[in-house]
Write a protein that holds these residues in place. Structure first.
Motif: not given
Length: 340
Positions: A48-50, A154-155, A169-174
């Motif tokens: 997520r950070d890289y 997003s990345k 920041i990379y964010v995941t969800g719906t």
């Protein structure tokens, strides 16, 4: 960001060990950890950070080993890599070439907002949303292949913005309650905002099999928006606390004078006529609350758009006018497109 959330020195050590192993593309990463599940989770946080580690999309198998008394237990983490070492090097060169070309178009001295907008528009304009795109969970698909899905979008945004000095920041969800989704949070002017390049792409918004029309434009609803705006359609995963996004100062519509705290008929008509006088498209009305939006929708579509259409006929010597409007009640937004 996810490194900063780790609870203790042990987890941060595990993170650093996994980071180094992924960087070296090791098939087996030996780490000081007695819990394989913990190791797998932390590997996900490294990724997520890289977004740099495009050669690993997160697949992993880990085995923990308990040693004899006096010896420290350890875990072997075996990441799943999506390309060979030779392929990794060739792909890195393609990514580096693409990034150099992109970053030539923006100055490091530009404002945070201008950098974020530049990357947002670059990704929307250059990447095609494609569920069948290979490597669509990493930056190779979006920066080199120009076809991806939300993870690749997003990345890529994170990768580019961090090179411009923007905390991302990379964010995941719906999204829309059920669909798995990824987007970003960015720091602009000292405040955090949500950024969703995928939802900025007009192709993503089309129904399956539908073709883009002359009216399709970049959508800026998720170009630096706050929690209230994003939560209407998105829901972040709950296991990771995220910074609060409360401001709207650097929201695209606020910056460009398209955001209204309340409805005023003279202001709305002036916006319509101003766009017509300058031959601009589209005219966007985004409102703070549903009540103002409903009043605006009723009056703009009921009378003001017809007054503006008469103005358009007069200016350009037309006998009739065509226009198209897009109604997005979930976003409190009304958009008018004129046919000149």
């Amino acid at each position: 960001y996810y490194y900063s959330l780790l609870s203790n020195k042990e987890e941060k050590r595990i993170y650093r060990e996994i980071y180094q192993g992924l960087k070296n593309r090791e098939d087996e990463i030996y780490i000081h950890c007695k819990d394989a599940n913990q190791a797998n989770r932390i590997l996900g946080e490294v990724l997520r950070d890289y977004p740099d580690f495009f050669w690993c999309d997160g697949g992993v198998s880990s085995t923990s080993y308990e040693m004899d008394s006096g010896q420290e237990p350890y875990t072997i983490v075996s990441p799943e890599y999506n390309c060979s070492l030779e392929e990794k090097q060739a792909r890195q060169e393609q990514i580096d070439s693409a990034v150099r070309e992109v970053l030539q178009g923006i100055s490091m001295d530009a404002s945070d907002y201008d950098k974020i907008l530049y990357v947002y528009e670059y990704i929307v304009n250059s990447v095609e949303y494609d569920l069948e795109a290979p490597d669509n969970q990493n930056i190779y698909s979006s920066l080199a292949g120009k076809r991806s899905v939300c993870a690749g979008y997003s990345k890529a945004a994170q990768y580019l913005l961090e090179r411009l000095g923007i905390t991302t920041i990379y964010v995941t969800g719906t999204a829309n309650e059920t669909n798995s989704h990824a987007w970003n949070m960015v720091q602009c002017g000292g405040e955090y905002y949500h950024l969703d390049t995928t939802w900025g792409d007009p192709v993503y918004q089309l129904a399956e099999g539908e073709e883009a029309s002359q009216w399709e434009n970049i959508t800026y609803d998720y170009m630096c928006c706050n929690d209230v705006e994003i939560n209407r359609t998105h829901k972040a995963d709950v296991e990771y606390p995220l910074p609060e996004c409360t401001g709207m100062s650097w929201n695209y519509y606020v910056v460009n004078g398209m955001y209204y705290d309340s409805y005023d008929s003279d202001t709305a008509l002036n916006a319509l006529n101003g766009a017509i006088n300058e031959r601009r498209n589209p005219t966007v009305f985004k409102y703070f609350d549903e009540a103002s939006y409903q009043q605006a929708k009723e009056e703009i579509l009921g009378s003001l758009v017809h007054i503006a259409a008469q103005n358009l006929c007069s200016i350009y010597g037309l006998g009739e006018v065509q226009y198209y409007y897009e109604d997005r009640p979930e976003l409190c937004k009304l958009t008018i497109y004129w046919q000149y």
